[in-house]
Design a protein around this motif. Structure first.
Motif, PDB file in Angstrom:
ATOM      1  N   MET A   1      35.585  40.780  46.576  1.00 17.02           N
ATOM      2  CA  MET A   1      36.221  40.865  45.226  1.00 17.02           C
ATOM      3  C   MET A   1      37.654  41.160  45.556  1.00 17.02           C
ATOM      4  O   MET A   1      37.792  42.005  46.403  1.00 17.02           O
TER       5      MET A   1
ATOM      6  N   PHE B   1      41.472  41.941  43.710  1.00 19.89           N
ATOM      7  CA  PHE B   1      42.122  42.983  42.503  1.00 19.89           C
ATOM      8  C   PHE B   1      43.456  42.515  42.859  1.00 19.89           C
ATOM      9  O   PHE B   1      44.004  42.647  44.130  1.00 19.89           O
ATOM     10  N   THR B   2      44.213  42.694  41.858  1.00 16.78           N
ATOM     11  CA  THR B   2      45.616  42.623  41.942  1.00 16.78           C
ATOM     12  C   THR B   2      46.217  44.317  42.177  1.00 16.78           C
ATOM     13  O   THR B   2      45.326  45.177  42.167  1.00 16.78           O
TER      14      THR B   2
ATOM     15  N   GLU C   1      43.530  44.784  38.480  1.00 14.42           N
ATOM     16  CA  GLU C   1      42.956  43.735  37.377  1.00 14.42           C
ATOM     17  C   GLU C   1      42.204  42.933  38.551  1.00 14.42           C
ATOM     18  O   GLU C   1      42.810  42.363  39.341  1.00 14.42           O
ATOM     19  N   GLN C   2      40.825  42.698  38.220  1.00 14.31           N
ATOM     20  CA  GLN C   2      40.051  42.071  39.104  1.00 14.31           C
ATOM     21  C   GLN C   2      40.241  40.550  38.776  1.00 14.31           C
ATOM     22  O   GLN C   2      40.328  39.986  37.732  1.00 14.31           O
TER      23      GLN C   2
ATOM     24  N   THR D   1      39.207  36.569  38.950  1.00 13.04           N
ATOM     25  CA  THR D   1      37.676  35.933  39.008  1.00 13.04           C
ATOM     26  C   THR D   1      37.681  34.235  39.270  1.00 13.04           C
ATOM     27  O   THR D   1      36.718  33.792  39.456  1.00 13.04           O
TER      28      THR D   1
ATOM     29  N   MET E   1      38.498  36.390  47.451  1.00  9.84           N
ATOM     30  CA  MET E   1      37.970  36.659  46.197  1.00  9.84           C
ATOM     31  C   MET E   1      36.300  36.622  46.151  1.00  9.84           C
ATOM     32  O   MET E   1      35.858  37.281  45.449  1.00  9.84           O
TER      33      MET E   1
ATOM     34  N   VAL F   1      35.801  44.906  48.392  1.00 13.16           N
ATOM     35  CA  VAL F   1      36.991  44.909  47.806  1.00 13.16           C
ATOM     36  C   VAL F   1      38.165  44.591  48.610  1.00 13.16           C
ATOM     37  O   VAL F   1      38.574  45.542  49.808  1.00 13.16           O
TER      38      VAL F   1
ATOM     39  N   TYR G   1      42.551  44.072  47.716  1.00 12.14           N
ATOM     40  CA  TYR G   1      43.807  43.815  46.678  1.00 12.14           C
ATOM     41  C   TYR G   1      44.845  43.164  47.496  1.00 12.14           C
ATOM     42  O   TYR G   1      44.863  42.609  48.545  1.00 12.14           O
TER      43      TYR G   1
END
Length: 116
Positions: free
Chosen positions: A1, A3-4, A8-9, A11, A90, A95, A97
């Motif tokens: 996953m 995220f910024t 913000e995720q 996708t 992604m 997780v 970033y």
């Protein structure tokens, strides 16, 4: 996953249409090798700067087919490589970033410090 830095995720790959166009020019076997290599690199640490992974000269490396598929255009190849890395991170289950930092060209990806 992915995220910024603001949380913000992500996708979808940035400039997805262009990414898909570029993919058409890269043999799937090379794409799979590149993805495998990037996953090995990502597994090795919790912080990565995109431009530092492949190095400056891609000749004789798993990244050379990216350059060839972009008609040996260094700028286009760098953008395509960045999109591939973006997608690989992604698609990972943990997780991550990313942010842009003045010390490095490209994006810097990192895992939260509270994750072991």
């Amino acid at each position: 996953m992915l995220f910024t830095i603001e949380g913000e995720q992500i996708t979808k790959v940035a400039y997805e249409r262009k990414f898909n166009e570029r993919l058409l020019g890269l043999d799937k076997k090379y794409y799979d090798i590149i993805v495998d290599e990037l996953n090995c690199v990502i597994d090795s640490a919790n912080v990565h700067t995109s431009s530092w992974i492949p190095g400056h000269n891609w000749m004789g490396t798993v990244y050379e087919p990216i350059w060839e598929s972009c008609r040996r255009n260094d700028e286009e190849a760098a953008k395509f490589y960045g999109q591939i890395l973006y997608k690989v991170i992604m698609d990972r289950p943990e997780v991550w970033y990313f942010g842009n930092y003045p010390h490095a060209k490209g994006k810097t990806y990192f895992r939260p410090s509270n994750v072991t």
